[in-house]
Scaffold this motif. Sequence first.
Motif, PDB file in Angstrom:
ATOM      1  N   ALA A 127      46.566  16.382  -0.945  1.00  0.00           N
ATOM      2  CA  ALA A 127      46.721  14.957  -1.257  1.00  0.00           C
ATOM      3  C   ALA A 127      45.851  14.662  -2.470  1.00  0.00           C
ATOM      4  CB  ALA A 127      46.315  14.082  -0.084  1.00  0.00           C
ATOM      5  N   ASN A 128      46.410  13.995  -3.454  1.00  0.00           N
ATOM      6  CA  ASN A 128      45.691  13.595  -4.660  1.00  0.00           C
ATOM      7  C   ASN A 128      44.908  14.760  -5.289  1.00  0.00           C
ATOM      8  OD1 ASN A 128      45.050  11.766  -6.653  1.00  0.00           O
ATOM      9  ND2 ASN A 128      43.246  10.993  -5.595  1.00  0.00           N
ATOM     10  N   GLU A 129      45.586  15.905  -5.392  1.00  0.00           N
ATOM     11  CA  GLU A 129      45.008  17.105  -5.995  1.00  0.00           C
ATOM     12  C   GLU A 129      43.770  17.615  -5.256  1.00  0.00           C
ATOM     13  OE1 GLU A 129      44.450  16.395 -10.181  1.00  0.00           O
ATOM     14  OE2 GLU A 129      46.585  16.042 -10.500  1.00  0.00           O
ATOM     15  N   LYS A 130      43.755  17.411  -3.948  1.00  0.00           N
ATOM     16  CA  LYS A 130      42.665  17.915  -3.113  1.00  0.00           C
ATOM     17  C   LYS A 130      43.245  18.670  -1.918  1.00  0.00           C
ATOM     18  CE  LYS A 130      39.671  14.206  -4.542  1.00  0.00           C
ATOM     19  NZ  LYS A 130      40.533  13.955  -5.702  1.00  0.00           N
ATOM     20  N   ALA A 131      42.556  19.718  -1.512  1.00  0.00           N
ATOM     21  CA  ALA A 131      42.897  20.432  -0.289  1.00  0.00           C
ATOM     22  C   ALA A 131      42.307  19.654   0.882  1.00  0.00           C
ATOM     23  CB  ALA A 131      42.323  21.845  -0.327  1.00  0.00           C
ATOM     24  N   VAL A 132      43.078  19.504   1.946  1.00  0.00           N
ATOM     25  CA  VAL A 132      42.621  18.776   3.127  1.00  0.00           C
ATOM     26  C   VAL A 132      42.926  19.625   4.357  1.00  0.00           C
ATOM     27  CG1 VAL A 132      42.788  16.647   4.472  1.00  0.00           C
ATOM     28  CG2 VAL A 132      43.156  16.578   1.987  1.00  0.00           C
ATOM     29  N   PHE A 133      41.896  19.824   5.191  1.00  0.00           N
ATOM     30  CA  PHE A 133      42.049  20.601   6.415  1.00  0.00           C
ATOM     31  C   PHE A 133      41.428  19.833   7.567  1.00  0.00           C
ATOM     32  CE2 PHE A 133      41.452  23.647   2.924  1.00  0.00           C
ATOM     33  CZ  PHE A 133      42.590  24.428   3.047  1.00  0.00           C
ATOM     34  N   ALA A 134      42.139  19.762   8.689  1.00  0.00           N
ATOM     35  CA  ALA A 134      41.599  19.137   9.898  1.00  0.00           C
ATOM     36  C   ALA A 134      41.560  20.182  11.009  1.00  0.00           C
ATOM     37  CB  ALA A 134      42.453  17.944  10.320  1.00  0.00           C
TER      38      ALA A 134
END
Length: 164
Positions: A127-134
Amino acid sequence: MHPTNENIKGKIGVLTVSDTRTKETDKSGKIIRDLMEEAGHEVVAYDIVEDDLKELQSLLKKWLDRDSLHAIILSGGTGFSPRDVTYEAVSGLLEKEMEGFGELFRMLSYDEIGAKAMFSRAVGGSANEKAVFALPGSSNAVRLGVNELIIPILPHFIEEIQKK
């Protein structure tokens, strides 16, 4: 790993989702921070937010707007209790979901905890050029997710999502 991206080091945000943990008692958040720093990444943001969908999404949106972050790693709130809203908050903001992240996390978790691995709603994407991990909030889950899945692919992921 591509020779062009093996030296990429990210600026990381670590966000714990919990109604009960504090910065002093947040073992999983500390494990994530320590492992990321040991891998050469820099943790530039850390916070704890309650299991509240609007509050969590509001903070995530602020972090996604920060140019100083390459990746956000969340722990907690990925289960099935009524208060678990991390999956909804994160998946609702992802532009592209990395479906294999959750699948591989559950597969690896199965070796440790058996069929209960199906209760994890771990999710990853961009999202928005960022890696996101939950990730789930347990210490074993964050160790597994960070060591086996996030650290090995993060330099390549950062390079890919920042391509214009």
